[in-house]
Write a protein that holds these residues in place. Structure first.
Motif, short mmCIF file in Angstrom:
data_model
loop_
_atom_site.label_atom_id
_atom_site.label_comp_id
_atom_site.label_asym_id
_atom_site.label_seq_id
_atom_site.Cartn_x
_atom_site.Cartn_y
_atom_site.Cartn_z
N PHE A 401 13.40 -26.30 14.29
CA PHE A 401 13.86 -24.91 14.39
C PHE A 401 14.95 -24.61 13.35
CE2 PHE A 401 16.47 -21.51 16.18
CZ PHE A 401 15.52 -20.60 16.59
N TYR A 402 15.94 -25.51 13.30
CA TYR A 402 17.05 -25.30 12.37
C TYR A 402 16.56 -25.34 10.92
CZ TYR A 402 21.05 -26.57 9.49
OH TYR A 402 21.97 -26.62 8.49
N THR A 403 15.75 -26.35 10.59
CA THR A 403 15.27 -26.50 9.21
C THR A 403 14.49 -25.25 8.79
OG1 THR A 403 15.08 -28.84 9.67
CG2 THR A 403 14.00 -28.07 7.67
N HIS A 404 13.69 -24.71 9.71
CA HIS A 404 12.88 -23.53 9.38
C HIS A 404 13.72 -22.26 9.21
CE1 HIS A 404 8.71 -24.99 10.99
NE2 HIS A 404 9.23 -25.81 10.12
N ARG A 405 14.91 -22.25 9.83
CA ARG A 405 15.71 -21.02 9.78
C ARG A 405 16.99 -21.19 8.96
NH1 ARG A 405 15.72 -17.23 14.91
NH2 ARG A 405 13.51 -17.13 15.40
N CYS A 406 17.13 -22.31 8.29
CA CYS A 406 18.39 -22.56 7.57
C CYS A 406 18.34 -21.88 6.19
CB CYS A 406 18.58 -24.07 7.43
SG CYS A 406 20.06 -24.45 6.51
N PRO A 407 19.38 -21.08 5.87
CA PRO A 407 19.36 -20.38 4.57
C PRO A 407 19.39 -21.34 3.38
CG PRO A 407 21.36 -19.87 5.84
CD PRO A 407 20.52 -20.73 6.71
N ASP A 408 19.82 -22.60 3.59
CA ASP A 408 19.80 -23.56 2.47
C ASP A 408 18.37 -23.88 2.04
OD1 ASP A 408 22.46 -23.68 2.72
OD2 ASP A 408 22.53 -25.64 3.73
N TYR A 409 17.44 -23.76 2.99
CA TYR A 409 16.05 -24.14 2.67
C TYR A 409 15.12 -22.92 2.56
CZ TYR A 409 18.36 -28.21 4.62
OH TYR A 409 19.29 -29.17 4.90
N TRP A 410 15.51 -21.82 3.23
CA TRP A 410 14.68 -20.61 3.20
C TRP A 410 15.61 -19.41 2.97
CZ3 TRP A 410 9.52 -21.22 3.24
CH2 TRP A 410 9.02 -22.41 3.74
N GLU A 411 15.45 -18.77 1.81
CA GLU A 411 16.31 -17.63 1.51
C GLU A 411 16.02 -16.50 2.49
OE1 GLU A 411 16.07 -16.82 -2.70
OE2 GLU A 411 16.99 -14.86 -2.27
N ASN A 412 17.06 -15.85 2.94
CA ASN A 412 16.90 -14.74 3.88
C ASN A 412 15.95 -15.14 5.03
OD1 ASN A 412 17.26 -12.26 4.91
ND2 ASN A 412 16.38 -11.12 3.18
N PRO A 413 16.32 -16.17 5.80
CA PRO A 413 15.35 -16.82 6.70
C PRO A 413 14.77 -15.94 7.79
CG PRO A 413 17.59 -17.65 7.10
CD PRO A 413 17.66 -16.79 5.88
N LEU A 414 15.49 -14.88 8.20
CA LEU A 414 14.94 -14.06 9.29
C LEU A 414 14.13 -12.87 8.77
CD1 LEU A 414 17.63 -14.26 12.11
CD2 LEU A 414 15.66 -15.69 11.64
N LYS A 415 13.77 -12.91 7.50
CA LYS A 415 12.87 -11.88 6.97
C LYS A 415 11.44 -12.42 7.06
CE LYS A 415 12.08 -9.08 2.91
NZ LYS A 415 11.20 -9.45 1.86
N PHE A 416 10.55 -11.63 7.67
CA PHE A 416 9.14 -12.05 7.76
C PHE A 416 8.47 -11.79 6.42
CE2 PHE A 416 4.65 -11.46 8.82
CZ PHE A 416 4.41 -12.57 9.62
N ASP A 417 8.23 -12.86 5.68
CA ASP A 417 7.68 -12.70 4.33
C ASP A 417 6.56 -13.72 4.10
OD1 ASP A 417 7.13 -12.48 1.69
OD2 ASP A 417 9.10 -13.13 0.97
N PRO A 418 5.30 -13.31 4.36
CA PRO A 418 4.19 -14.27 4.23
C PRO A 418 4.02 -14.80 2.82
CG PRO A 418 3.38 -12.04 4.72
CD PRO A 418 4.86 -11.99 4.85
N ASP A 419 4.58 -14.11 1.82
CA ASP A 419 4.41 -14.57 0.44
C ASP A 419 5.16 -15.86 0.15
OD1 ASP A 419 2.70 -12.56 0.03
OD2 ASP A 419 4.04 -11.32 -1.21
N ARG A 420 6.01 -16.28 1.07
CA ARG A 420 6.66 -17.60 0.90
C ARG A 420 5.59 -18.70 0.86
NH1 ARG A 420 12.09 -16.99 3.07
NH2 ARG A 420 12.18 -15.27 4.55
N PHE A 421 4.42 -18.38 1.45
CA PHE A 421 3.38 -19.40 1.53
C PHE A 421 2.29 -19.22 0.47
CE2 PHE A 421 5.59 -19.72 5.49
CZ PHE A 421 5.72 -21.10 5.62
N LEU A 422 2.57 -18.36 -0.54
CA LEU A 422 1.65 -18.31 -1.69
C LEU A 422 1.74 -19.70 -2.33
CD1 LEU A 422 2.53 -14.84 -3.23
CD2 LEU A 422 0.26 -15.57 -2.40
#
Ligand code: HEM
Length: 499
Positions: A401-422
């Protein structure tokens, strides 16, 4: 009676003293090594002797909130003491990779002992020596040929959901969708695992309720040290509740099918001849890999428990995200129409082509990983991480949970942005920054099954219905963890039929 000669008594006494001293010095040297190695890790302050055990005493949502607070205060990695058990929480992708890939970190360890009441020694909770043997046998049963056989089952159970259940409750805002989604996944898993038509969607079976009771109590026991000893737990009302739930579920996965082990099972190539996991396992059984009836029941129970609620929360969170982001929902809808069309059932190729839907599913699993924390134990050999070494006996808690929501690993982590998975974007990420199905050697066996099943169900839903969500932002969704993560105030989604 002759007297024992005094030299023998002295000899025995001296032996006991030597054995005691040896044990004590070994214990102290292990303890010293523990303190020396663990001393380098950020420690959450606690009380003498019991450490942090008391602070984990609370409701499932309080414990979840406390953990999240700890992660952001002490993360990415930090240390807690449960009495004299050291628990190292790991959130740094590089260290997740080292531990999840390590042969020394395959054991699920102490906390999973409590899950054995529910799933016995199935793959999920099996000790390492048993797990190695079973995983080797079960892994191939999730190959694409077998999964393709299951597509008509996915379509059938999803069809009941879309054309009967959803239709019944369309436009209703007062529906608790989670048990309804659990029922569709239970139907799918019971048909693919056992060939058994539970018809949970149409007939109310209590399986889903019992499953949730069993999971809730198991998680509560895991986090409550006072309930750890069997001798105490047995005298609480939780023990009676969990036993009733498990008894019901075991009856459900009854010996009925197991008693009638077929004499001859051969791999048929015709897709029309439907087979189920149990048959594939029995077939292997016939090839010399013996499973006892109890082992087969444990494996089937493991599929039920591992696959039902995880898939149900993923479906509900995905639809919440679609409801919250109408523009993205519209694009996903257009993709479905273009790839599958308005009526026909999806085939394997269609499902592969639903790229935007798949990215939205992954983005949902990033923000709402159904299993937010999972545990392991360091056995046999110390494990080297980027900044320190973990001694044998350390319990590890992987904080997905933390890794998926940590701003160090995901910029703006609480923004739903499917393009992160392009592909071109995701390829630049550390692979262990996205691990909803865990990672490494002991990851989820059901990954491909899940993507296929979920893409099929969700495309069938969005093709016929428009979904809305009353939460206005991801921050608004307060969460709790009952082994799977859920919103405290329910999924506030509702559907409107497309004309
Ligand atoms: C969205 C759906 C799912 C998610 C997010 C998910 C997630 C996970 C995670 C995180 C683990 C590791 C648990 C741990 O180490 O404590 C796991 C293990 C497992 N999952 Fe899944 N799972 C999903 C669906 C399924 C399905 C559909 C099945 C079966 C049909 C399944 C069967 C298993 C089994 C058997 C294990 C134990 C694997 C082992 O220890 O070797 N899962 N899953």
């Amino acid at each position: 009676m002759d007297q024992i000669p005094s030299t023998v008594v002295y000899f025995l006494l001296i032996s006991v003293v030597i054995a005691g001293c040896t044990w004590f010095f070994q214990y102290m040297s292990i303890k010293r090594r523990h303190l020396q190695l663990l001393g380098k890790i950020t420690k959450v302050p606690g009380l003498p002797i019991i450490g942090n055990a008391l602070s984990l005493f609370g409701t499932t949502s309080e414990i979840f909130d406390l953990f999240v607070k700890y992660f952001f205060e002490y993360g990415p990695n930090f240390l807690l003491w449960f009495g004299n058990i050291p628990v190292v929480i790991i959130g740094k992708p590089e260290d997740l990779e080292r531990t999840m890939q390590s042969q020394s970190c395959l054991s699920k360890g102490y906390f999973y002992e409590f899950t054995k009441l529910v799933v016995g020694e199935g793959l999920f909770s099996a000790p390492v020596h048993k797990w190695r043997k079973t995983r080797k046998i079960i892994q191939p049963t999730f190959n694409s040929k077998i999964l393709n056989y299951f597509l008509p089952i996915f379509a059938e159970t999803s069809g009941i959901f879309v054309n009967e259940i959803l239709l019944r409750y369309v436009n209703r805002k007062d529906i608790d969708w989670f048990p309804l989604f659990s029922s569709v996944h239970l139907d799918t898993i019971s048909q693919t695992a056992m060939g058994m038509n539970t018809d949970a969607q149409r007939r109310k079976t209590n399986f889903v309720d019992h499953l949730n009771t069993a999971l809730r109590i198991t998680f509560f026991r895991m986090t409550n040290v006072f309930l750890h000893p069997d001798i105490i737990f047995k005298f609480t009302r939780f023990s009676a509740e969990v036993n009733t739930a498990v008894k019901f579920m075991k009856k459900f996965t009854n010996e009925r099918d197991l008693e009638n082990r077929p004499d001859d099972l051969s791999f048929g190539d015709e897709p029309s001849k439907r087979k189920v996991f149990l048959e594939f396992l029995l077939e292997l059984d016939h090839k010399g890999n013996k499973f006892t009836d109890q082992e087969l029941i444990d494996e089937v129970m493991t599929f039920f428990v591992g696959g039902t609620d995880t898939s149900a929360v993923t479906s509900c969170f995905f639809l919440s995200m679609m409801g919250m982001h109408q523009d993205i929902q519209q694009r996903v809808f257009e993709e479905i129409l273009e790839v599958i069309g308005p009526e026909k059932s999806a085939d394997v190729e269609d499902l592969t082509k639903l790229q935007l839907l798949e990215r939205c599913l992954k983005e949902t699993l990033r923000i709402f990983p159904p299993a937010p924390f999972i545990a392991r134990e360091v056995k046999d050999k110390e494990v080297k991480l980027t900044d320190y070494v973990l001694p044998v006996g350390t319990v590890l808690l992987f904080s997905i949970f933390y890794t998926h929501r940590c701003p160090d690993y995901w910029e703006n982590p609480l923004k739903f942005d499917p393009d992160r998975f392009l592909p071109e974007v995701f390829s630049k990420k550390h692979p262990y920054s996205f691990i909803p199905f865990s990672g490494g050697l002991r990851n989820c066996v059901g990954i491909r099954y899940s993507y296929m099943n979920l893409k099929n169900l969700l495309s069938m839903i969005l093709r016929k219905y428009k979904v809305y969500c009353d939460y206005k932002s991801i921050e608004e969704i307060e969460l709790e963890n009952c082994i799977v993560v859920k919103p405290i105030h329910g999924f506030k989604i509702h559907f409107e039929e497309r004309r």
